[in-house]
Design a protein around this motif. Structure first.
Motif, short mmCIF file in Angstrom:
data_model
loop_
_atom_site.label_atom_id
_atom_site.label_comp_id
_atom_site.label_asym_id
_atom_site.label_seq_id
_atom_site.Cartn_x
_atom_site.Cartn_y
_atom_site.Cartn_z
N ALA A 45 0.83 -1.21 0.00
CA ALA A 45 0.00 0.00 0.00
C ALA A 45 0.86 1.25 0.00
CB ALA A 45 -0.94 -0.02 1.21
N HIS A 46 1.95 1.23 0.76
CA HIS A 46 2.84 2.38 0.83
C HIS A 46 3.40 2.70 -0.56
CE1 HIS A 46 5.68 5.21 2.56
NE2 HIS A 46 6.67 4.57 1.96
N THR A 47 3.87 1.71 -1.26
CA THR A 47 4.40 1.90 -2.61
C THR A 47 3.32 2.42 -3.55
OG1 THR A 47 6.05 0.16 -2.26
CG2 THR A 47 5.53 0.73 -4.55
N PHE A 48 2.15 1.81 -3.51
CA PHE A 48 1.04 2.20 -4.37
C PHE A 48 0.65 3.66 -4.14
CE2 PHE A 48 -3.53 2.79 -4.98
CZ PHE A 48 -3.70 2.34 -6.27
N TYR A 49 0.43 4.02 -2.88
CA TYR A 49 -0.04 5.36 -2.57
C TYR A 49 1.04 6.43 -2.73
CZ TYR A 49 -4.53 3.53 -1.17
OH TYR A 49 -5.76 2.93 -1.19
N LEU A 50 2.29 6.09 -2.46
CA LEU A 50 3.36 7.06 -2.71
C LEU A 50 3.38 7.47 -4.17
CD1 LEU A 50 6.59 6.05 -0.72
CD2 LEU A 50 5.22 8.12 -0.46
N GLU A 51 3.15 6.51 -5.03
CA GLU A 51 3.18 6.76 -6.47
C GLU A 51 1.93 7.51 -6.95
OE1 GLU A 51 2.74 4.00 -10.38
OE2 GLU A 51 4.26 3.36 -8.94
N LYS A 52 0.79 7.21 -6.34
CA LYS A 52 -0.47 7.68 -6.92
C LYS A 52 -1.24 8.73 -6.11
CE LYS A 52 -1.06 3.25 -9.19
NZ LYS A 52 -1.28 3.43 -10.61
N SER A 53 -0.83 9.00 -4.89
CA SER A 53 -1.66 9.87 -4.04
C SER A 53 -0.87 11.02 -3.45
CB SER A 53 -2.30 9.04 -2.92
OG SER A 53 -2.97 9.88 -2.02
N LYS A 54 -1.24 12.21 -3.85
CA LYS A 54 -0.65 13.43 -3.29
C LYS A 54 -0.99 13.55 -1.81
CE LYS A 54 -1.12 18.41 -3.79
NZ LYS A 54 -1.80 19.48 -4.54
N VAL A 55 -2.21 13.20 -1.44
CA VAL A 55 -2.63 13.27 -0.04
C VAL A 55 -1.80 12.31 0.82
CG1 VAL A 55 -4.56 12.80 1.54
CG2 VAL A 55 -4.97 14.03 -0.60
N TYR A 56 -1.58 11.10 0.33
CA TYR A 56 -0.77 10.14 1.09
C TYR A 56 0.66 10.65 1.25
CZ TYR A 56 1.41 5.81 2.61
OH TYR A 56 2.11 4.86 3.32
N ARG A 57 1.23 11.22 0.19
CA ARG A 57 2.60 11.75 0.29
C ARG A 57 2.65 12.87 1.34
NH1 ARG A 57 2.19 10.87 -5.28
NH2 ARG A 57 1.71 13.08 -5.70
N SER A 58 1.61 13.68 1.40
CA SER A 58 1.53 14.72 2.43
C SER A 58 1.44 14.11 3.83
CB SER A 58 0.32 15.62 2.19
OG SER A 58 0.46 16.31 0.97
#
Length: 122
Positions: A19-32
């Motif tokens: 999930a971390h890899t997926f969201y780091l790549e695809k989610s600005k909110v998750y990166r924040s």
């Protein structure tokens, strides 16, 4: 440790990494969120270790197995002892029970309120 528990923990780690890899790549909110987490757990007035121990206790109260796995590992990586982690878990146990007594006080007042309302109407 039982194989079932070991498999459960390993599954949590695997899914978190995916999930971390997926969201780091695809989610600005998750990166924040990750940036906020990094800032939150920096050494400041409280050390990262102290913050991780706080998070362990909170993880117990909210019953988040993934959180428990992450923050216990982080606390260990910061040098926490088994005794320190156990005490953080014990604080979580107490806090999980302590707030229930506050809710019980309010429930007592609600019960009394409605009992009074019933008495008034009779």
């Amino acid at each position: 440790m039982e194989n079932v528990a070991k498999e459960q923990i390993e599954q949590i780690i695997k899914l978190r990494k995916q999930a971390h890899t997926f969201y780091l790549e695809k989610s600005k909110v998750y990166r924040s969120f990750v940036k906020m987490e990094e800032a939150t757990f920096e050494d400041n007035a409280l050390s990262k270790l102290q913050k991780e121990l706080i998070a362990v206790g909170i993880s117990i109260v909210i019953n988040c197995e993934s959180c428990m796995e992450w923050h216990i590992k982080q606390a260990l990586d910061c040098g926490a002892t088994e005794s320190e982690i156990l005490e953080a878990i014990e604080v979580g146990i107490e806090m999980g029970g302590g707030p229930a007594t506050v809710s019980a006080r309010f429930a007592m007042n609600v019960l009394a309120y409605y009992q009074e309302q019933t008495d008034t109407r009779i």
